[in-house]
Write an enzyme that holds these catalytic residues in place. Structure first.
Site, mmCIF file in Angstrom:
data_model
loop_
_atom_site.group_PDB
_atom_site.id
_atom_site.type_symbol
_atom_site.label_atom_id
_atom_site.label_comp_id
_atom_site.label_asym_id
_atom_site.label_seq_id
_atom_site.Cartn_x
_atom_site.Cartn_y
_atom_site.Cartn_z
ATOM 1 N N CYS A 1 -11.625 19.240 15.452
ATOM 2 C CA CYS A 1 -11.058 20.533 15.851
ATOM 3 C C CYS A 1 -12.010 21.706 15.579
ATOM 4 O O CYS A 1 -12.951 21.907 16.326
ATOM 5 C CB CYS A 1 -9.704 20.707 15.164
ATOM 6 S SG CYS A 1 -8.649 21.878 16.040
ATOM 7 N N GLU B 1 -5.564 15.231 16.453
ATOM 8 C CA GLU B 1 -5.536 15.611 15.035
ATOM 9 C C GLU B 1 -4.093 15.521 14.526
ATOM 10 O O GLU B 1 -3.158 15.868 15.238
ATOM 11 C CB GLU B 1 -6.051 17.051 14.898
ATOM 12 C CG GLU B 1 -6.273 17.493 13.469
ATOM 13 C CD GLU B 1 -6.837 18.933 13.396
ATOM 14 O OE1 GLU B 1 -6.741 19.684 14.389
ATOM 15 O OE2 GLU B 1 -7.365 19.293 12.322
ATOM 16 N N LYS C 1 -12.915 16.400 8.110
ATOM 17 C CA LYS C 1 -13.148 17.711 8.736
ATOM 18 C C LYS C 1 -14.052 18.552 7.839
ATOM 19 O O LYS C 1 -13.774 18.733 6.645
ATOM 20 C CB LYS C 1 -11.801 18.413 8.961
ATOM 21 C CG LYS C 1 -11.852 19.679 9.788
ATOM 22 C CD LYS C 1 -10.419 20.174 10.097
ATOM 23 C CE LYS C 1 -10.385 21.345 11.054
ATOM 24 N NZ LYS C 1 -9.015 21.708 11.458
HETATM 25 N N1 LIG Z 1 -7.025 24.385 14.810
HETATM 26 C C1 LIG Z 1 -8.341 24.425 14.561
HETATM 27 O O1 LIG Z 1 -8.833 23.762 13.663
HETATM 28 C C2 LIG Z 1 -9.261 25.296 15.365
HETATM 29 C C3 LIG Z 1 -8.706 26.281 16.335
HETATM 30 O O2 LIG Z 1 -7.561 26.225 16.771
HETATM 31 C C4 LIG Z 1 -9.636 27.329 16.774
HETATM 32 O O3 LIG Z 1 -10.806 27.318 16.338
HETATM 33 O O4 LIG Z 1 -9.234 28.220 17.552
#
Ligand SMILES: NC(=O)CC(=O)C(=O)O
Length: 306
Positions: free
Chosen positions: A181, A69, A140
């Site tokens: 993520c 990401e 996302k």
């Molecule tokens: N960084 C994210 O989008 C998610 C994350 O770090 C978590 O759910 O913990």
């Protein structure tokens, strides 16, 4: 392929009938490269690193390569607004497309900021085939608005949520489901991807450190409950960055075993993805065919009990 927003329960029921039949289509086992790179403030420097990583992956026999990401600029408001661009018209799309074509390799770009207007962006991942064709784009869906002890993030101040699930339909690897993520925390997406015959689900991520145990567990749980190969691809950790990520990119097989795990440093890891093994697991424990979508609803409970 974009899956439009749907009424989940209705969709679940209708898909049950067609659910995970073992398709006759056979796929040759392939090699996936997970590139965990340290992100610089200079987009050009990141492009150079990505280029080298793709060339190295290709040299080492990879068929598809994946990035994390925010892989073309660091994760911060200023940097994301400065580097946001349109897709497919922007230079990053062109860069990845040329790279895929020149190296004859499929690429899952990781994510980069897609411009909506002067104040808002999407967090977007693109998938290119080995001819450089953009075959899928995922924004996302779930924004990371959380408050964990001293860590408070509010992605929705800057980022707009995507509205569609995304399956990249490929010749060589079948259907690949994409999440980004925080999307990993929402099992509904992975379930729908499995229902649509995805065998591989890829999550470009930049997971936060305080919840690193969840990262390890959730990658395994998604693999076990969908019986898919799950890839979590992160940038390398940079202690000086505004957002210090956990890193530890992984590939987990449909049995829940970790095929590949990087540490926090830069590196490229490789894993063999063999769908024959996945079919074996799905035959041994056929949970996907044994689902009872007809009872996963309380609506008619009173009628049924009479
Ligand atoms: N960084 C994210 O989008 C998610 C994350 O770090 C978590 O759910 O913990």
């Amino acid at each position: 392929m974009l899956l439009q927003k749907t009424n989940f329960s209705k969709k679940f029921t209708s898909f049950t009938k067609n659910f995970i039949r073992f398709t006759s289509q056979k796929f040759t086992p392939f090699k996936i490269a997970v590139c965990q790179l340290k992100i610089s403030h200079e987009k050009k420097e990141n492009f150079n690193k990505i280029k080298k990583a793709v060339e190295e992956s290709k040299k080492n026999g990879a068929d598809i390569t994946v990035f994390g990401e925010s892989c073309t600029c660091p994760f911060s408001r200023g940097s994301w607004l400065k580097n946001a661009e349109e897709i497919p018209r922007g230079e990053t799309t062109e860069f990845f497309s040329n790279l895929a074509k020149q190296n004859n390799i499929s690429i899952i770009s990781g994510t980069f900021p897609e411009k909506e207007d002067e104040k808002k962006v999407y967090n977007t991942c693109c998938v290119f085939d080995d001819n450089g064709k953009l075959i899928a784009k995922h924004r996302k869906l779930h924004l990371f608005d959380v408050d964990v002890k001293q860590f408070r993030y509010h992605e929705s101040d800057l980022i707009l949520p995507g509205q569609n699930l995304t399956i990249a339909n490929t010749q060589k690897f079948g259907k690949i489901g994409i999440g980004i993520c925080y999307d990993l925390r929402f099992p509904q997406i992975a379930q729908i991807y499995a229902q649509h015959q995805c065998k591989l689900i890829v999550y470009p991520s930049s997971w936060m450190r305080p919840t690193s145990k969840h990262w390890d567990l959730l990658l395994k749980v998604r693999a076990i409950d969908t019986q898919c190969f799950i890839v979590g691809a992160s940038p390398a950790r940079d202690e000086k960055a505004k957002f210090v990520c956990h890193a530890h990119s992984q590939v987990v097989d449909p049995w829940g075993l970790v095929l590949l795990e990087l540490d926090e440093k830069e590196g490229i890891g490789y894993a063999k993805i063999d769908y024959n093994y996945l079919e074996e697991i799905r035959q041994k424990i056929p949970v996907l065919n044994q689902k009872r979508d007809d009872v996963y609803c309380l609506e008619d409970l009173s009628k049924k009990q009479k």
